[in-house]
Motif scaffolding. Structure first.
Motif, PDB file in Angstrom:
ATOM      1  N   PHE A  10       0.839  -1.196   0.000  1.00  0.00           N
ATOM      2  CA  PHE A  10       0.000   0.000   0.000  1.00  0.00           C
ATOM      3  C   PHE A  10       0.874   1.246   0.000  1.00  0.00           C
ATOM      4  O   PHE A  10       1.944   1.257   0.604  1.00  0.00           O
ATOM      5  N   GLU A  14      -2.338   5.729   1.234  1.00  0.00           N
ATOM      6  CA  GLU A  14      -3.359   4.727   1.578  1.00  0.00           C
ATOM      7  C   GLU A  14      -3.227   4.286   3.035  1.00  0.00           C
ATOM      8  O   GLU A  14      -4.229   4.180   3.751  1.00  0.00           O
ATOM      9  N   LYS A  17      -4.243   7.166   5.443  1.00  0.00           N
ATOM     10  CA  LYS A  17      -5.701   7.339   5.425  1.00  0.00           C
ATOM     11  C   LYS A  17      -6.374   6.239   6.250  1.00  0.00           C
ATOM     12  O   LYS A  17      -7.293   6.503   7.028  1.00  0.00           O
ATOM     13  N   GLU A  18      -5.901   4.994   6.100  1.00  0.00           N
ATOM     14  CA  GLU A  18      -6.485   3.877   6.835  1.00  0.00           C
ATOM     15  C   GLU A  18      -6.263   4.012   8.340  1.00  0.00           C
ATOM     16  O   GLU A  18      -7.195   3.834   9.127  1.00  0.00           O
TER      17      GLU A  18
END
Length: 121
Positions: A10, A14, A17-18
């Protein structure tokens, strides 16, 4: 087939954000990524998503290790060591404390590595 490390699978955006979404939804928990040390003879976690954990801040490292042991289906005589940044956290240390000391400043995850050996590197 050996899974790719989480940071390779990732992008930084990403991952950030997660972890931010996880922290926003569960402010009393910390986002943890658990991966097998490349030279360890222990099994991989069964599914790729099993490497992600939301861990209570007040959980001792030792209790988290017990959870990992059960997920890995290890026999009682098999050693399991968990490392963070090439160091072995104390089993009585709280996961929240480990997170504050060792979280990835770029993406907000705490990265743990497991092995059957005490030595690292």
């Amino acid at each position: 087939m050996k899974p790719k490390p989480f940071k390779e699978e990732f992008t930084l955006e990403e991952r950030a954000k997660e972890s931010a979404a996880m922290i926003a939804s569960y402010p009393d928990r910390i986002p943890v990524i658990v991966e097998k040390f490349s030279r360890s003879n222990l099994p991989e976690l069964e599914k790729r998503n099993n490497c992600r954990y939301l861990v209570p801040c007040n959980m001792p490292v030792g209790q988290f290790i017990l959870i990992l042991r059960s997920r890995l289906h290890l026999s009682p005589g098999t050693a399991l060591f968990v490392f963070v940044n090439n160091t072995l956290p104390q089993t009585v240390q709280l996961m929240g404390s480990v997170y504050e000391s060792y979280k990835d400043e770029g993406d907000g995850f705490l990265y743990l590595c497991y092995s059957s050996e005490k030595t690292f590197g």
